[in-house]
Design a protein around this motif. Structure first.
Motif, PDB file in Angstrom:
ATOM      1  N   PRO A  14      33.324 -56.757 -75.086  1.00 18.16           N
ATOM      2  CA  PRO A  14      34.603 -56.060 -74.752  1.00 18.16           C
ATOM      3  C   PRO A  14      35.858 -57.410 -74.853  1.00 18.16           C
ATOM      4  O   PRO A  14      35.803 -58.346 -74.641  1.00 18.16           O
ATOM      5  CB  PRO A  14      34.816 -55.818 -72.961  1.00 18.16           C
ATOM      6  CG  PRO A  14      33.586 -54.887 -72.813  1.00 18.16           C
ATOM      7  CD  PRO A  14      32.145 -55.791 -74.127  1.00 18.16           C
ATOM      8  N   VAL A  29      34.943 -47.497 -78.859  1.00 18.50           N
ATOM      9  CA  VAL A  29      33.551 -47.394 -77.547  1.00 18.50           C
ATOM     10  C   VAL A  29      32.717 -45.829 -77.763  1.00 18.50           C
ATOM     11  O   VAL A  29      33.086 -44.883 -77.543  1.00 18.50           O
ATOM     12  CB  VAL A  29      34.277 -47.333 -76.007  1.00 18.50           C
ATOM     13  CG1 VAL A  29      32.888 -47.516 -75.037  1.00 18.50           C
ATOM     14  CG2 VAL A  29      34.638 -48.415 -76.143  1.00 18.50           C
ATOM     15  N   ALA A  80      37.395 -43.032 -76.579  1.00 26.06           N
ATOM     16  CA  ALA A  80      35.932 -43.451 -76.811  1.00 26.06           C
ATOM     17  C   ALA A  80      35.191 -42.065 -76.954  1.00 26.06           C
ATOM     18  O   ALA A  80      35.018 -41.224 -76.823  1.00 26.06           O
ATOM     19  CB  ALA A  80      35.477 -44.098 -74.792  1.00 26.06           C
ATOM     20  N   ARG A 109      31.811 -50.601 -78.972  1.00 26.99           N
ATOM     21  CA  ARG A 109      30.913 -51.595 -78.109  1.00 26.99           C
ATOM     22  C   ARG A 109      30.474 -49.989 -77.873  1.00 26.99           C
ATOM     23  O   ARG A 109      31.035 -48.959 -77.091  1.00 26.99           O
ATOM     24  CB  ARG A 109      32.750 -52.077 -77.619  1.00 26.99           C
ATOM     25  CG  ARG A 109      33.362 -52.563 -77.645  1.00 26.99           C
ATOM     26  CD  ARG A 109      35.061 -53.177 -77.236  1.00 26.99           C
ATOM     27  NE  ARG A 109      36.080 -53.405 -78.351  1.00 26.99           N
ATOM     28  CZ  ARG A 109      37.240 -54.289 -77.666  1.00 26.99           C
ATOM     29  NH1 ARG A 109      37.187 -53.527 -76.274  1.00 26.99           N
ATOM     30  NH2 ARG A 109      38.102 -54.419 -78.144  1.00 26.99           N
ATOM     31  N   PHE A 179      37.618 -53.068 -69.664  1.00 25.55           N
ATOM     32  CA  PHE A 179      38.060 -52.269 -70.895  1.00 25.55           C
ATOM     33  C   PHE A 179      39.408 -52.131 -70.347  1.00 25.55           C
ATOM     34  O   PHE A 179      41.085 -51.662 -71.196  1.00 25.55           O
ATOM     35  CB  PHE A 179      37.639 -50.566 -71.050  1.00 25.55           C
ATOM     36  CG  PHE A 179      36.207 -51.145 -71.763  1.00 25.55           C
ATOM     37  CD1 PHE A 179      36.274 -50.698 -72.894  1.00 25.55           C
ATOM     38  CD2 PHE A 179      35.172 -51.408 -70.928  1.00 25.55           C
ATOM     39  CE1 PHE A 179      35.057 -51.454 -73.683  1.00 25.55           C
ATOM     40  CE2 PHE A 179      33.763 -51.090 -71.468  1.00 25.55           C
ATOM     41  CZ  PHE A 179      33.497 -51.641 -73.034  1.00 25.55           C
TER      42      PHE A 179
END
Length: 309
Positions: A14, A29, A80, A109, A179
């Motif tokens: 991150p 993500v 995400a 990520r 995050f």
């Protein structure tokens, strides 16, 4: 769930952006891990800090979703994608799908949630659920199969969070630390004025009743004005007990915010009511929000019934 083991790998930790994500200012993500490990809590925590979360996404759609997020921008600028075994498209190809994302320059990520087998078994038993991969076998069998499927994806993870000794709030805070940034983790307060004759705000956490103060409605030169105007505000706040009233509620809110934040609350609503929501409640709401801001809280005033009469 005690202490987390969080492990960073490679350049995708991150805070770094490369390739397509850097060029388009899009953060991607990928969340995966063991069933019962805490994926849902991670997803909710990411939503709390402003991510657009796609749950139970088949790995075959991972690249398509990344492309959509980059093209959409806006609310999807932080996206995400949560993958798990509920999708029958999920397979050992997950690791390949992540590799392909990286090869295309998206620099996702990857967050992997894990926990000890004994802990996972206790969690499944506590909610009386079977493991999605156990079939006719035991919980331990399903967990073993899932570990095998996810072994390579775990190796690719940028962050591994072992939730064996973490409770829900500790896991949420860990994700927000990774995050969110400080502003995203702050409790946000709305001080809303309302008129009792129109009903209580259903989402109020605290309710203040300003009807003990004289009503500017009965002052002819103030009747047509509102609590946002200086003359009405000065009249309301100049009444006996008004200043102490605002001070008491400011102290109450300040005393409770740290606890609310620890419990994962991100939005707090303080409702201030008078008869019609035009004079007293508006002036008090504006003053309370200002005092809360001076004490370092993120507070704003809104006026639900202003102009309704």
């Amino acid at each position: 769930m005690g202490e987390a083991h969080t492990t960073g790998h490679r350049a995708g930790v991150p805070g770094e952006q490369t390739g397509a994500t850097a060029e388009t200012d899009t953060t991607l993500v990928v969340v995966t891990g063991l069933s019962g490990g805490g994926r849902s809590t991670v997803a909710r925590a990411l939503e709390n800090v402003g991510f657009y979360v796609v749950d139970n996404l088949p790995q075959a759609l991972l690249l398509d979703m990344a492309e959509l997020a980059v093209k959409a921008g806006g609310a999807a600028r932080r996206t995400a994608m949560v993958l798990d075994v509920r999708s029958r498209a999920f397979s050992t190809d997950l690791a390949e799908a992540i590799r392909e994302l990286k090869e295309r320059g998206y620099a996702p990520r990857v967050v992997f949630v894990d926990a000890d087998d004994e802990v996972l078994i206790r969690r499944f038993e506590s909610v009386r659920r079977s493991h999605p991969l156990q079939g006719d076998g035991r919980l331990a069998d399903g967990i073993a199969v899932e570990r095998g499927l996810l072994e390579e994806a775990r190796d690719q993870a940028d962050v591994i969070i072992d939730t064996s000794h973490l409770n829900v709030n500790q896991l949420r805070r860990r994700v927000e630390e990774l995050f969110g940034g400080e502003d995203a983790r702050r409790l946000r307060l709305t001080v809303i004025s309302f008129g009792f004759k129109y009903g209580l705000p259903p989402d109020a956490d605290f309710v203040m009743d300003a009807r003990f103060l004289p009503n500017p409605y009965w002052v002819p030169e103030l009747r047509e004005h509102t609590g946002r105007e200086e003359a009405v505000s000065a009249y309301v706040l100049g009444q006996e007990g008004a200043d102490a009233f605002v001070d008491a509620y400011a102290d109450l809110v300040n005393a409770t915010t740290a606890g609310f934040e620890r419990e994962g609350k991100r939005y707090l609503t303080v409702a201030v009511g008078c008869t019609g929501g035009k004079h007293r409640s508006v002036a008090i709401a504006e003053e309370l929000a200002a005092r809360l801001r001076r004490s370092g809280l993120a507070a704003n005033a809104q006026h639900r019934d202003l102009g309704r009469e």
